[in-house]
Design a protein around this motif. Structure first.
Motif, PDB file in Angstrom:
ATOM      1  N   TYR A 109     -23.549  -4.430  10.765  1.00 46.35           N
ATOM      2  CA  TYR A 109     -22.013  -4.639  10.811  1.00 46.35           C
ATOM      3  C   TYR A 109     -21.240  -3.435  11.011  1.00 46.35           C
ATOM      4  N   ARG A 110     -21.729  -2.566  12.164  1.00 45.53           N
ATOM      5  CA  ARG A 110     -20.851  -1.514  12.212  1.00 45.53           C
ATOM      6  C   ARG A 110     -19.523  -1.743  12.529  1.00 45.53           C
ATOM      7  N   ASN A 111     -19.441  -2.974  13.411  1.00 46.01           N
ATOM      8  CA  ASN A 111     -18.071  -3.280  13.889  1.00 46.01           C
ATOM      9  C   ASN A 111     -17.176  -3.735  12.580  1.00 46.01           C
ATOM     10  N   LYS A 112     -17.585  -4.021  11.366  1.00 53.90           N
ATOM     11  CA  LYS A 112     -17.092  -4.285  10.258  1.00 53.90           C
ATOM     12  C   LYS A 112     -16.495  -3.029   9.592  1.00 53.90           C
ATOM     13  N   ILE A 113     -17.648  -2.173   9.350  1.00 56.20           N
ATOM     14  CA  ILE A 113     -17.501  -1.046   8.307  1.00 56.20           C
ATOM     15  C   ILE A 113     -17.189   0.351   9.285  1.00 56.20           C
ATOM     16  N   GLY A 114     -17.544   0.496  10.481  1.00 58.77           N
ATOM     17  CA  GLY A 114     -17.424   1.574  11.216  1.00 58.77           C
ATOM     18  C   GLY A 114     -18.815   2.204  11.406  1.00 58.77           C
ATOM     19  N   LEU A 115     -18.751   2.723  12.651  1.00 60.94           N
ATOM     20  CA  LEU A 115     -20.373   3.218  12.817  1.00 60.94           C
ATOM     21  C   LEU A 115     -20.386   4.728  12.119  1.00 60.94           C
ATOM     22  N   SER A 116     -19.355   5.336  11.935  1.00 66.37           N
ATOM     23  CA  SER A 116     -19.595   6.573  11.147  1.00 66.37           C
ATOM     24  C   SER A 116     -19.923   6.395  10.026  1.00 66.37           C
ATOM     25  N   VAL A 117     -19.776   5.334   9.243  1.00 61.98           N
ATOM     26  CA  VAL A 117     -19.943   5.007   7.777  1.00 61.98           C
ATOM     27  C   VAL A 117     -21.494   4.741   7.855  1.00 61.98           C
ATOM     28  N   ALA A 118     -22.075   4.089   8.916  1.00 63.21           N
ATOM     29  CA  ALA A 118     -23.458   3.703   9.063  1.00 63.21           C
ATOM     30  C   ALA A 118     -24.228   4.934   9.229  1.00 63.21           C
ATOM     31  N   ILE A 119     -23.895   5.864  10.036  1.00 65.98           N
ATOM     32  CA  ILE A 119     -24.600   7.230  10.477  1.00 65.98           C
ATOM     33  C   ILE A 119     -24.675   7.810   9.215  1.00 65.98           C
ATOM     34  N   GLU A 120     -23.328   8.033   8.324  1.00 63.88           N
ATOM     35  CA  GLU A 120     -23.635   9.060   7.161  1.00 63.88           C
ATOM     36  C   GLU A 120     -24.522   8.298   6.179  1.00 63.88           C
ATOM     37  N   GLY A 121     -24.794   6.977   6.053  1.00 64.66           N
ATOM     38  CA  GLY A 121     -25.624   6.483   5.221  1.00 64.66           C
ATOM     39  C   GLY A 121     -26.947   6.965   5.496  1.00 64.66           C
ATOM     40  N   LEU A 122     -27.140   6.748   6.871  1.00 65.90           N
ATOM     41  CA  LEU A 122     -28.398   7.158   7.376  1.00 65.90           C
ATOM     42  C   LEU A 122     -28.755   8.506   7.103  1.00 65.90           C
ATOM     43  N   GLN A 123     -27.998   9.283   7.408  1.00 67.77           N
ATOM     44  CA  GLN A 123     -28.115  10.908   7.374  1.00 67.77           C
ATOM     45  C   GLN A 123     -28.608  11.075   5.771  1.00 67.77           C
ATOM     46  N   GLU A 124     -27.778  10.446   4.901  1.00 67.93           N
ATOM     47  CA  GLU A 124     -27.755  10.884   3.290  1.00 67.93           C
ATOM     48  C   GLU A 124     -29.037  10.251   2.774  1.00 67.93           C
ATOM     49  N   ALA A 125     -29.444   9.076   3.428  1.00 66.27           N
ATOM     50  CA  ALA A 125     -30.974   8.432   2.990  1.00 66.27           C
ATOM     51  C   ALA A 125     -31.944   9.323   3.370  1.00 66.27           C
ATOM     52  N   LEU A 126     -32.217   9.926   4.415  1.00 73.33           N
ATOM     53  CA  LEU A 126     -33.033  10.613   4.956  1.00 73.33           C
ATOM     54  C   LEU A 126     -33.153  11.913   4.392  1.00 73.33           C
TER      55      LEU A 126
END
Length: 205
Positions: free
Chosen positions: A154-171
């Motif tokens: 749902y990157r088009n709804k929330i923004g790709l930067s939000v998805a990338i930040e979440g991925l970075q933090e999860a890892l």
């Protein structure tokens, strides 16, 4: 005329045990709507929203609004930018609760706690669900790996930067493995989208 004190005692017992309760639950326990109205008037209970009550001295959790929404929409699952702060993957708090529901599920009416509904297929709605206890209420939240995959879907709804930040933090926080994230991404048909970011972020580890 004052109603029997036992009804008030029952109401307090139910609210103490459950954290918060809907009017339907209180009625099942033998408490009338009139009793709840009088208890609200007398300051013995708080009406959080229509038909949802809590004791005024109940301890408030940081995720209080999630518990409130879980009571209103029991089938819903906290997702996307509301699941990210719940799992400690971002400091940003959304102004509304993002909630996944089924394709044909009833959409909740607007109320004091705004809800952003996202409709999921049944297979994606049932995958990666965790249940957490918040203020005595069972709250369904997508797990970390599923949340990250959904953020890219749902990157088009929330923004790709939000998805990338979440991925970075999860890892970084080791809250999800690359394999688990990739697995959920595959189910959500975003494996090719997320793969370059997974490779880049795990290349040095």
């Amino acid at each position: 005329m004052r109603e029997p004190a036992s009804q008030r005692q029952i109401a307090r017992a139910v609210l103490t045990a459950r954290g918060m309760a809907r009017l339907a639950e209180l009625r099942e326990a033998g408490v009338t709507a009139a009793t709840m109205s009088r208890m609200e008037r007398d300051g013995e209970v708080l009406r959080l929203t229509r038909g949802l009550y809590q004791l005024p001295d109940a301890p408030l959790d940081a995720h209080h609004s999630l518990a409130e929404v879980a009571k209103r929409v029991p089938k819903g699952v906290v997702c996307l930018v509301s699941a990210l702060p719940f799992h400690g993957l971002t400091d940003q708090l959304p102004s509304q609760i993002w909630l996944a529901i089924g394709q044909k599920d009833w959409s909740p009416n607007p109320d004091s706690t705004p809800i952003r509904v996202v409709r999921f297929t049944e297979s994606l709605l049932s995958a990666g669900v965790e249940t957490h206890l918040v203020e005595g209420v069972s709250v369904k939240v997508f797990g970390v790996a599923k949340t990250i995959a959904d953020c890219f879907r749902y990157r088009n709804k929330i923004g790709l930067s939000v998805a990338i930040e979440g991925l970075q933090e999860a890892l970084r926080q080791r809250k999800a493995t690359p394999d688990a994230i990739a697995r959920h991404a595959g189910r959500g048909a975003v494996a090719t989208v997320i793969w370059p970011y997974l490779v880049a972020l795990t290349a040095d580890s």
